[in-house]
Design a protein around this motif. Structure first.
Motif, PDB file in Angstrom:
ATOM      1  N   PRO A  49       0.832  -1.208   0.000  1.00  0.00           N
ATOM      2  CA  PRO A  49       0.000   0.000   0.000  1.00  0.00           C
ATOM      3  C   PRO A  49       0.866   1.258   0.000  1.00  0.00           C
ATOM      4  CG  PRO A  49      -0.859  -1.594   1.549  1.00  0.00           C
ATOM      5  CD  PRO A  49       0.411  -2.170   1.019  1.00  0.00           C
ATOM      6  N   GLY A  50       0.513   2.198  -0.840  1.00  0.00           N
ATOM      7  CA  GLY A  50       1.312   3.408  -0.971  1.00  0.00           C
ATOM      8  C   GLY A  50       2.242   3.358  -2.182  1.00  0.00           C
ATOM      9  N   THR A  51       2.446   2.131  -2.720  1.00  0.00           N
ATOM     10  CA  THR A  51       3.249   2.016  -3.941  1.00  0.00           C
ATOM     11  C   THR A  51       2.346   1.472  -5.041  1.00  0.00           C
ATOM     12  OG1 THR A  51       3.923  -0.298  -3.697  1.00  0.00           O
ATOM     13  CG2 THR A  51       5.217   1.359  -2.479  1.00  0.00           C
ATOM     14  N   THR A  52       2.791   1.557  -6.293  1.00  0.00           N
ATOM     15  CA  THR A  52       1.992   1.005  -7.392  1.00  0.00           C
ATOM     16  C   THR A  52       2.877   0.104  -8.241  1.00  0.00           C
ATOM     17  OG1 THR A  52       2.440   3.056  -8.571  1.00  0.00           O
ATOM     18  CG2 THR A  52       0.217   2.792  -7.688  1.00  0.00           C
ATOM     19  N   PRO A  53       2.287  -0.907  -8.907  1.00  0.00           N
ATOM     20  CA  PRO A  53       3.086  -1.736  -9.802  1.00  0.00           C
ATOM     21  C   PRO A  53       3.633  -0.881 -10.939  1.00  0.00           C
ATOM     22  CG  PRO A  53       0.923  -2.696  -9.376  1.00  0.00           C
ATOM     23  CD  PRO A  53       0.885  -1.308  -8.853  1.00  0.00           C
ATOM     24  N   GLU A  54       4.828  -1.218 -11.385  1.00  0.00           N
ATOM     25  CA  GLU A  54       5.430  -0.438 -12.472  1.00  0.00           C
ATOM     26  C   GLU A  54       5.387  -1.236 -13.770  1.00  0.00           C
ATOM     27  OE1 GLU A  54       9.344   0.804 -11.252  1.00  0.00           O
ATOM     28  OE2 GLU A  54       8.551   1.344  -9.267  1.00  0.00           O
ATOM     29  N   CYS A  86       6.480  -3.245 -16.806  1.00  0.00           N
ATOM     30  CA  CYS A  86       7.577  -4.211 -16.894  1.00  0.00           C
ATOM     31  C   CYS A  86       8.620  -3.711 -17.902  1.00  0.00           C
ATOM     32  CB  CYS A  86       7.018  -5.567 -17.328  1.00  0.00           C
ATOM     33  SG  CYS A  86       8.285  -6.775 -17.734  1.00  0.00           S
ATOM     34  N   PRO A  87       9.885  -3.645 -17.487  1.00  0.00           N
ATOM     35  CA  PRO A  87      10.916  -3.139 -18.411  1.00  0.00           C
ATOM     36  C   PRO A  87      11.213  -4.118 -19.550  1.00  0.00           C
ATOM     37  CG  PRO A  87      11.919  -3.872 -16.348  1.00  0.00           C
ATOM     38  CD  PRO A  87      10.426  -3.980 -16.169  1.00  0.00           C
ATOM     39  N   THR A  88      10.988  -5.378 -19.347  1.00  0.00           N
ATOM     40  CA  THR A  88      11.333  -6.364 -20.380  1.00  0.00           C
ATOM     41  C   THR A  88      10.373  -6.288 -21.566  1.00  0.00           C
ATOM     42  OG1 THR A  88      12.078  -7.805 -18.601  1.00  0.00           O
ATOM     43  CG2 THR A  88      11.854  -8.804 -20.770  1.00  0.00           C
ATOM     44  N   CYS A  89       9.077  -6.275 -21.272  1.00  0.00           N
ATOM     45  CA  CYS A  89       8.081  -6.305 -22.354  1.00  0.00           C
ATOM     46  C   CYS A  89       7.410  -4.959 -22.549  1.00  0.00           C
ATOM     47  CB  CYS A  89       7.040  -7.379 -22.052  1.00  0.00           C
ATOM     48  SG  CYS A  89       6.109  -7.045 -20.529  1.00  0.00           S
ATOM     49  N   ARG A  90       7.801  -4.002 -21.788  1.00  0.00           N
ATOM     50  CA  ARG A  90       7.230  -2.644 -21.802  1.00  0.00           C
ATOM     51  C   ARG A  90       5.704  -2.679 -21.653  1.00  0.00           C
ATOM     52  NH1 ARG A  90      10.407  -2.188 -26.299  1.00  0.00           N
ATOM     53  NH2 ARG A  90      12.524  -1.523 -25.915  1.00  0.00           N
ATOM     54  N   GLY A  91       5.252  -3.595 -20.835  1.00  0.00           N
ATOM     55  CA  GLY A  91       3.823  -3.618 -20.516  1.00  0.00           C
ATOM     56  C   GLY A  91       2.998  -4.528 -21.396  1.00  0.00           C
ATOM     57  N   PRO A 140       8.948 -13.458 -19.461  1.00  0.00           N
ATOM     58  CA  PRO A 140       9.481 -14.185 -18.294  1.00  0.00           C
ATOM     59  C   PRO A 140       9.652 -13.287 -17.061  1.00  0.00           C
ATOM     60  CG  PRO A 140      11.212 -13.792 -19.920  1.00  0.00           C
ATOM     61  CD  PRO A 140       9.934 -13.300 -20.533  1.00  0.00           C
ATOM     62  N   THR A 141       9.786 -11.999 -17.272  1.00  0.00           N
ATOM     63  CA  THR A 141      10.001 -11.100 -16.130  1.00  0.00           C
ATOM     64  C   THR A 141       8.722 -10.896 -15.329  1.00  0.00           C
ATOM     65  OG1 THR A 141      11.636  -9.946 -17.461  1.00  0.00           O
ATOM     66  CG2 THR A 141      10.921  -8.837 -15.437  1.00  0.00           C
ATOM     67  N   CYS A 142       7.615 -10.669 -16.067  1.00  0.00           N
ATOM     68  CA  CYS A 142       6.377 -10.312 -15.362  1.00  0.00           C
ATOM     69  C   CYS A 142       5.326 -11.420 -15.477  1.00  0.00           C
ATOM     70  CB  CYS A 142       5.816  -9.012 -15.923  1.00  0.00           C
ATOM     71  SG  CYS A 142       5.348  -9.138 -17.662  1.00  0.00           S
ATOM     72  N   THR A 175       3.276  -5.837 -15.770  1.00  0.00           N
ATOM     73  CA  THR A 175       3.745  -4.943 -14.707  1.00  0.00           C
ATOM     74  C   THR A 175       4.651  -5.724 -13.762  1.00  0.00           C
ATOM     75  OG1 THR A 175       1.770  -5.460 -13.425  1.00  0.00           O
ATOM     76  CG2 THR A 175       1.719  -3.422 -14.693  1.00  0.00           C
ATOM     77  N   VAL A 176       5.525  -5.016 -13.106  1.00  0.00           N
ATOM     78  CA  VAL A 176       6.347  -5.643 -12.065  1.00  0.00           C
ATOM     79  C   VAL A 176       6.162  -4.867 -10.766  1.00  0.00           C
ATOM     80  CG1 VAL A 176       8.111  -6.717 -13.495  1.00  0.00           C
ATOM     81  CG2 VAL A 176       8.339  -4.310 -12.844  1.00  0.00           C
ATOM     82  N   ILE A 177       6.340  -5.576  -9.683  1.00  0.00           N
ATOM     83  CA  ILE A 177       6.131  -4.960  -8.378  1.00  0.00           C
ATOM     84  C   ILE A 177       7.488  -4.799  -7.699  1.00  0.00           C
ATOM     85  CG2 ILE A 177       5.136  -5.373  -6.104  1.00  0.00           C
ATOM     86  CD1 ILE A 177       2.890  -6.906  -7.853  1.00  0.00           C
ATOM     87  N   LYS A 178       7.850  -3.563  -7.448  1.00  0.00           N
ATOM     88  CA  LYS A 178       9.150  -3.284  -6.822  1.00  0.00           C
ATOM     89  C   LYS A 178       9.079  -3.533  -5.318  1.00  0.00           C
ATOM     90  CE  LYS A 178      12.039  -2.156 -10.042  1.00  0.00           C
ATOM     91  NZ  LYS A 178      11.869  -0.967 -10.905  1.00  0.00           N
ATOM     92  N   THR A 179       7.974  -3.120  -4.720  1.00  0.00           N
ATOM     93  CA  THR A 179       7.816  -3.289  -3.277  1.00  0.00           C
ATOM     94  C   THR A 179       6.591  -4.165  -3.033  1.00  0.00           C
ATOM     95  OG1 THR A 179       8.371  -0.940  -3.247  1.00  0.00           O
ATOM     96  CG2 THR A 179       7.928  -1.993  -1.104  1.00  0.00           C
TER      97      THR A 179
END
Ligand SMILES: [Zn+2]
Ligand SMILES: [Zn+2]
Length: 382
Positions: A163-168, A170-175, A197-199, A204-208
Motif C-alpha cells: 500500500p502506498g506504492t503502485t506496480p510499475e 515491466c521493463p522487459t516487455c514494456r507492458g 518471463p520477467t512479469c 507490470t512488475v512490483i518493486k515493493t
C-alpha cells in the motif's frame, strides 16, 4: 468401467448446460497437460473430462447417456477415444474456447490466445462438502460454516504492491506481457510469442511487494457463510452459492461455490428419494386383535387402526407423509410403515400355561397359511 460422466465433472444429474460447461472448464483447467508436463494421471483425467463434456454438452448424446449409461453412447463418438485435444487445443468440437482456460493461468501469454490477454475471466468454482442430519435435509435448515479460499488480498486490494506504492510497467516487455523469441523447431527457426518471463505476462512488475500476500495479490482467506438449505435435499445434491468461489482475473467475476451434501442416516427412518419408511414392532396380541396404535412419521406420531389379523411384514403407505420435494415443497413423498412381529420372550410358567391353554383352542381355521402349507406337503409326499 468408465466413471460416471456427471461424477467426472462433479455435477448433479440435474445440472443445467451452463453448470456443466462451468464444471468442465474448471476441471479442464485443473488437469490440463500443459500444467502437468509428463504427468500421465493428469493426462488421463484431462481426457476423461473431455470425454464427459463431449457427451454431456451434446443434447442428443446426453439424452442417450441418461437413459442407457455408457452403453448408450458410442465410445468413439467423441473424436477417437479422447483424442479431441491431441491435435490443437483450440480446435476441439466443443463449445468452449480453451484459450480462455489458458488465459486465466498464463495471463494470456500463451500461444495464440493472447488476443484475450486483458479480458476478464471468471474465478474458479469451489466445492464444499456438508454433512446434514436426516431431519435437516428433510425440512431444510440454515447453516453457517467456514470456507478457506484464495481471495483478493485486502491489504493491497489485489495489486500485489505494498500500500502506498503502485506496480510499475515491466521493463522487459514494456507492458505488453509478451515477448517475441526465436526458437528452433523441426521446420527451422521461427519467431514465437511467449509470456514475458520477467512479469509472467502481467505487463507490470512490483518493486515493493505487499507484505501481507508477498506480492501475489491473493491470500488464503477464511470466510463465514450463512446459507439457507431448502427442504428435500439428498446425498450428492449440489447447491450453488453464487460468487463465493475464487476471485476472477482482470476484473472478472468471482466463481461459484457448490455445496455437496451428504445426509446422515436416521435411527428410525430410512429414505429413498422423497419417500420415507420405518419398521414398527407390534405384539402378538396387537397383530391378532388389531386396534389403535401410533406410528411415527417425520412429522410426528399418527394414529392408525391396525386391522385384525395383521401379518408380520405387512406394510401400510401413508400418502404425502414423506419428504418435501426440493423444487416444490407442497409435493411430498410417501411414508411406508412395515409391521414387525415381536414374539414375547422370558415367559413365566404361568404365562406359558395360559398360552398353552389358549393354543389348544386354536384350529386349522385360525391358520390359513399353515393349513395350506401342510396340505401341499401331503400332496408332495403321498
Ligand atoms: Zn497484498
Ligand atoms: Zn513483462
Amino acid at each position: 468401467m468408465p466413471r460416471d460422466y456427471y461424477e467426472v465433472l462433479g455435477v448433479s444429474k440435474s445440472a443445467s448446460d451452463d453448470e456443466i460447461k462451468k464444471a468442465f472448464r474448471s476441471q479442464a483447467k485443473k488437469y490440463h497437460p500443459d500444467l502437468h508436463p509428463g504427468d500421465k494421471e493428469a493426462e488421463a483425467k484431462f481426457k476423461e473430462v473431455n470425454e464427459a463434456y463431449s457427451i454431456l454438452s451434446d443434447p442428443d448424446k446426453k439424452a442417450k447417456y441418461d437413459r442407457f449409461g455408457h452403453a448408450g453412447v458410442d465410445p468413439n463418438g467423441f473424436g477417437g477415444g479422447g483424442g479431441g485435444y491431441g491435435g490443437g487445443y483450440g480446435g476441439g468440437a466443443y463449445d468452449v474456447d480453451l484459450g480462455d482456460i489458458f488465459n486465466s493461468f498464463f495471463g494470456g501469454g500463451f500461444g495464440g490466445s493472447s488476443r484475450r490477454r486483458t479480458g476478464p475471466q471468471k474465478g474458479a468454482d469451489l466445492k464444499y462438502h456438508m454433512a446434514l442430519d436426516f431431519m435437516e435435509a428433510a425440512f431444510g435448515v440454515t447453516k453457517t460454516f467456514q470456507i478457506t479460499k484464495e481471495d483478493i488480498c485486502k491489504s493491497c486490494n489485489g495489486s500485489g504492491a505494498q500500500p502506498g506504492t503502485t506496480p510499475e510497467t515491466c521493463p522487459t516487455c514494456r507492458g505488453a506481457g509478451r515477448v517475441q523469441q526465436q526458437t528452433q523447431t523441426l521446420f527451422g527457426m521461427t519467431m514465437v510469442t511467449k509470456a514475458c518471463p520477467t512479469c509472467s505476462g502481467r505487463g507490470t512488475v512490483i518493486k515493493t511487494p505487499c507484505t501481507q500476500c508477498r506480492g501475489k495479490g491473493r491470500l488464503k482467506t477464511m470466510k463465514n457463510l450463512t446459507v439457507k438449505i431448502p427442504a428435500g435435499v439428498d446425498t450428492g445434491d449440489l447447491l450453488p452459492v453464487r460468487n463465493e468461489g475464487e476471485p476472477g482475473t482482470n476484473g472478472g467475476p468471482y466463481g461459484d461455490l457448490y455445496i455437496e451434501f451428504k445426509v446422515k442416516s436416521h435411527e428410525v427412518f430410512d429414505r429413498n428419494g422423497y419417500n420415507t419408511s420405518c419398521s414398527v414392532p407390534i405384539t402378538f396380541a396387537q397383530a391378532a386383535l388389531g386396534g389403535e396404535i401410533e406410528v411415527p412419521t417425520i412429522y410426528g406420531k399418527e394414529k392408525y387402526t391396525l386391522k385384525e389379523g395383521t401379518q408380520p411384514g405387512d406394510t401400510i403407505t401413508l400418502r404425502s407423509k414423506g419428504i418435501p420435494n426440493k423444487s416444490n415443497p407442497n409435493m411430498k413423498g410417501d411414508h411406508v410403515v412395515k409391521f414387525v412381529l415381536e414374539v414375547p420372550t422370558g415367559l413365566s410358567r404361568e404365562q406359558k400355561q395360559l398360552l398353552n391353554q389358549f393354543n389348544e383352542t386354536l384350529t386349522e381355521r385360525n391358520y390359513a397359511k399353515r393349513s395350506q402349507f401342510f396340505q401341499k406337503l401331503k400332496n408332495i409326499f403321498k
